[in-house]
Structures are given as C-alpha cells and as structure tokens.
Design an enzyme around this catalytic site. Structure first.
Site, PDB file in Angstrom:
ATOM      1  N   PHE A 190      14.216  28.178  19.647  1.00 14.70           N
ATOM      2  CA  PHE A 190      13.752  27.352  20.699  1.00 14.70           C
ATOM      3  C   PHE A 190      12.606  27.972  21.535  1.00 14.70           C
ATOM      4  O   PHE A 190      11.813  27.248  22.364  1.00 14.70           O
ATOM      5  CB  PHE A 190      14.839  26.874  21.680  1.00 14.70           C
ATOM      6  CG  PHE A 190      15.974  28.147  21.798  1.00 14.70           C
ATOM      7  CD1 PHE A 190      15.448  29.417  22.561  1.00 14.70           C
ATOM      8  CD2 PHE A 190      17.071  27.746  21.599  1.00 14.70           C
ATOM      9  CE1 PHE A 190      16.420  30.323  22.387  1.00 14.70           C
ATOM     10  CE2 PHE A 190      18.118  28.942  21.588  1.00 14.70           C
ATOM     11  CZ  PHE A 190      17.754  29.950  22.149  1.00 14.70           C
ATOM     12  N   HIS A 208      21.945  33.962  28.739  1.00 12.34           N
ATOM     13  CA  HIS A 208      22.518  35.189  29.284  1.00 12.34           C
ATOM     14  C   HIS A 208      22.060  36.265  28.268  1.00 12.34           C
ATOM     15  O   HIS A 208      22.098  37.383  28.287  1.00 12.34           O
ATOM     16  CB  HIS A 208      24.070  34.978  29.476  1.00 12.34           C
ATOM     17  CG  HIS A 208      24.600  34.932  28.065  1.00 12.34           C
ATOM     18  ND1 HIS A 208      26.127  34.892  27.872  1.00 12.34           N
ATOM     19  CD2 HIS A 208      24.356  34.363  26.587  1.00 12.34           C
ATOM     20  CE1 HIS A 208      26.544  34.702  26.768  1.00 12.34           C
ATOM     21  NE2 HIS A 208      25.398  34.218  26.090  1.00 12.34           N
ATOM     22  N   GLN A 259      24.865  44.575  23.733  1.00  7.78           N
ATOM     23  CA  GLN A 259      24.550  43.731  22.572  1.00  7.78           C
ATOM     24  C   GLN A 259      23.167  43.107  22.658  1.00  7.78           C
ATOM     25  O   GLN A 259      22.744  42.558  21.628  1.00  7.78           O
ATOM     26  CB  GLN A 259      25.740  42.772  22.516  1.00  7.78           C
ATOM     27  CG  GLN A 259      26.895  43.350  21.825  1.00  7.78           C
ATOM     28  CD  GLN A 259      27.589  42.443  20.979  1.00  7.78           C
ATOM     29  OE1 GLN A 259      28.658  41.741  21.653  1.00  7.78           O
ATOM     30  NE2 GLN A 259      27.401  42.396  19.932  1.00  7.78           N
TER      31      GLN A 259
HETATM   32  C1  LIG Z   1      25.256  32.676  21.587  1.00  7.77           C
HETATM   33  S1  LIG Z   1      24.792  31.459  20.799  1.00  7.77           S
HETATM   34  C2  LIG Z   1      24.921  30.136  21.555  1.00  7.77           C
HETATM   35  C3  LIG Z   1      25.357  28.693  20.694  1.00  7.77           C
HETATM   36  C4  LIG Z   1      25.731  27.636  21.210  1.00  7.77           C
HETATM   37  N1  LIG Z   1      25.075  26.869  22.111  1.00  7.77           N
HETATM   38  C5  LIG Z   1      27.069  27.867  21.682  1.00  7.77           C
HETATM   39  O1  LIG Z   1      27.523  27.753  22.969  1.00  7.77           O
HETATM   40  O2  LIG Z   1      28.113  27.913  20.868  1.00  7.77           O
HETATM   41  C6  LIG Z   1      22.874  31.635  20.875  1.00  7.77           C
HETATM   42  C7  LIG Z   1      21.997  30.489  20.479  1.00  7.77           C
HETATM   43  O3  LIG Z   1      20.674  31.270  20.524  1.00  7.77           O
HETATM   44  C8  LIG Z   1      19.934  30.948  19.653  1.00  7.77           C
HETATM   45  N2  LIG Z   1      18.737  32.056  19.223  1.00  7.77           N
HETATM   46  C9  LIG Z   1      17.532  31.761  19.486  1.00  7.77           C
HETATM   47  N3  LIG Z   1      17.083  32.639  18.775  1.00  7.77           N
HETATM   48  C10 LIG Z   1      17.709  33.749  19.058  1.00  7.77           C
HETATM   49  C11 LIG Z   1      17.586  35.045  18.468  1.00  7.77           C
HETATM   50  N4  LIG Z   1      16.511  35.731  18.533  1.00  7.77           N
HETATM   51  N5  LIG Z   1      18.903  35.723  18.313  1.00  7.77           N
HETATM   52  C12 LIG Z   1      20.092  35.283  18.614  1.00  7.77           C
HETATM   53  N6  LIG Z   1      20.159  33.812  18.572  1.00  7.77           N
HETATM   54  C13 LIG Z   1      19.292  33.248  19.011  1.00  7.77           C
HETATM   55  C14 LIG Z   1      20.970  30.601  18.180  1.00  7.77           C
HETATM   56  O4  LIG Z   1      20.483  29.816  17.077  1.00  7.77           O
HETATM   57  C15 LIG Z   1      22.086  30.211  19.010  1.00  7.77           C
HETATM   58  O5  LIG Z   1      22.086  29.070  18.800  1.00  7.77           O
END
Ligand SMILES: C[S@@+](CC[C@H](N)C(=O)[O-])C[C@H]1O[C@@H](n2cnc3c(N)ncnc32)[C@H](O)[C@@H]1O
Length: 298
Positions: A190, A208, A259
């Site tokens: 995004f 976060h 992390q």
């Molecule tokens: C902790 S997950 C949360 C997913 C979902 N919204 C939930 O609550 O279950 C983080 C989200 O950030 C997105 N994201 C975007 N850029 C990222 C990156 N560089 N590293 C990790 N996650 C990333 C991932 O695709 C993922 O959907």
C-alpha cells in the site's frame, strides 16, 4: 515486610521462568501432542505418546507432566499407569482445526518471535529488529520485509486469522460502520500501489509495523484516495494514555522493536498521526480484548 519479600521473590521467579512455560506450550504444539490426544479414542500413556510421536520416552514423560501442571493436559490412571488427555483449554485453543484454534499463531510465535526476543537487550541497545542476529538474515534479504520465506509468511497470515476469529467481531462492532458502502481492507504494497477509491479504509494491524514517518506517508495517501465524507478505521492494540499498560500491549510494543520498525501507540499518538494527514473527528474505542478501533473522517 516478610510477606512483601515473599511476594517479590514469587514474582521474580514467575518472570524469570516465564519463557519455560512458553516453550512447553510451543514444544507440545510443534510435536503434535494435542492432535494425537484429540484423535485417540481413549487417554494415552506416556510410552504410547512417545512411540506415536517418535520422541524420546524420557522427554515425552517430562513434557506431558509439565503440560498437566499447566492445565493443558489432564492425567488419570489406567492399569496402574498414568494416562493423558487434552483439557478443555487444549481442545478449544490448541488442536489444529478446532474453530477457535490458536495453533498457527503459537507455532509462528515459537519459531520466529521467540528467537527474536532472545536478542531483546541488543534490540534495545541498537533500536532495531533482530532478524540478522536471530536468523543470520540481513533485513534487505528478508522475503517481503519481515518474512524469512513464503511458508513463514503464510503461517503468520494463518496465525493472524487465528486471533482475528476470536477478536475480530468485537472490534468491528466498536463503531457503526453501516454508513460506509464501499469498504477496503488494506494489505499488500500500500505504500506504492494505486489505492482503490472507497468510503472506508481499514488498516488492521498495519500502522504498528511502521515508523511515524511511514505511517504519515501512508495516511496522506489514504486521505487523497478517500471519498469526501468517508473515513479510515485503524485497528490496533491500544496503549493506555501513559504508555505503560495494558501489559500485553506494552509487550507487543517491544515485539514491534524486535521484529519490525514500529511500535504500539496510545490513542493520542494515533490522533497525532491522523490529524496532520487531514482526517478529522478522530474517535477511539477499546473493544474489551487485545484490539481497539480508531475511526476518523475525511
Ligand atoms: C500484520 S499484517 C496485517 C494483515 C491484516 N490486516 C490483519 O489484520 O490480519 C500486515 C500487512 O501489511 C502488509 N504489508 C505491506 N508492506 C509490507 C511489508 N513490507 N512487510 C510486511 N507486511 C507488509 C501485508 O501485506 C499485510 O497485509
């Protein structure tokens, strides 16, 4: 005086040995103890468990008894031998495939999070995540920023679902979302991909992960994409106003240190990110579980 010293010493031991409790849970999940006992038609003795898991008799017996002590298993006696079965806690939350199972999140926590936490002092000293020391992987070589492999990313996503199944409904009920027709739950890249036009954007467990500067950049992009009158719903574990509680959230914030590049935030800190991006009418609600919701309007 005496009783205070006693309480202090008891707490100290509880804190110092807390990691052993976590590891009993992780190891029993990893070995498949709870699935084996769930599938068995009757409670099993330690020899049967060790034979079916391909694990040592001594290790198995010690692990099973530790699980009994932690109320993960219950022990009975059959033919003069101790036999083991899952407790309701284990049947509900630990067996793979149970509707409320937290197994994937526990496996991810044991295999990844725990290893990073082994370097907490270094993370505090350096102010950055510990993937390099924990796994020998420089941040720039990690798959999709914080995952070591596609398999680990999928396990983490399944783990997030585990928690969401228990917490999601309550958080989504914190505000009346019925006025919003088109709702976009943001994931993927995004920061750079074009954002679809929507009435409400949901950012769940996303901010976060990131520094204030990156959060501001993302929120500004969302403000541009958002329809006038639309809004944004941030779902995160909310810190108390003084940043020192609830304990789970304080620990999650340290987890963001070991992390990711982010932190957990107070409602005021979310306000301070949302308002400069243009969002108004910022409202925060705790939902009674791990997560709370922050709704703001364009
Ligand atoms: C902790 S997950 C949360 C997913 C979902 N919204 C939930 O609550 O279950 C983080 C989200 O950030 C997105 N994201 C975007 N850029 C990222 C990156 N560089 N590293 C990790 N996650 C990333 C991932 O695709 C993922 O959907």
């Amino acid at each position: 005086m005496c009783s205070q010293e006693g309480e202090g010493y008891r707490l100290l031991k509880e804190y110092a040995n807390g990691f052993m409790v976590s590891q009993v849970l992780f190891a029993a999940c990893e070995l498949g103890v709870f699935e084996l006992l769930a599938a068995a038609p009757e409670p099993l003795d330690s020899a049967a468990v060790s034979a079916r898991l391909g694990a040592s008799p001594r290790g198995t017996e010690l692990l099973l008894d530790a699980c009994v002590s932690l109320k993960l298993l219950q022990a009975g006696v059959r033919g003069g031998k101790a036999v083991y079965a899952n407790t309701e806690l284990a049947s509900t939350y630990l067996v793979r495939g149970s509707p409320r199972s937290q197994r994937d999140m526990l496996m991810y926590t044991g295999r990844t999070t725990y290893v990073c936490w082994g370097h907490l002092a270094e993370a505090v000293r350096e102010g950055r995540n510990q993937y390099l020391k924990a796994f020998g992987i420089p941040s720039e070589e990690l798959f999709s920023a914080i995952y070591r492999s596609e398999g680990e990313r999928l396990q983490f996503m399944r783990g997030l679902q585990d928690v969401w199944r228990l917490e999601g409904a309550r958080v989504l009920a914190a505000f009346d979302l019925s006025p919003f027709r088109v709702i976009c739950d943001l994931g993927g890249d995004f920061f750079t991909d074009p954002l679809p036009e929507a009435d409400l954007y949901i950012l769940a467990r996303v901010l976060h992960d990131w520094t204030d500067a990156k959060c501001s950049h993302l929120l500004e992009r969302l403000y541009q994409a958002c329809r006038t009158g639309g809004g944004i719903l941030v779902i995160e574990s909310l810190l108390d106003a003084d940043g020192r509680g609830p304990l789970t959230t304080v620990l999650y914030s340290l987890n963001m240190l070991v992390q990711t590049e982010g932190r957990e935030r107070t409602p005021a800190q979310y306000r301070a990110l949302l308002a400069p991006a243009g969002f108004r009418d910022v409202r925060c609600r705790r939902a009674g579980g791990i997560y709370g919701a922050v709704l703001a309007r364009k």
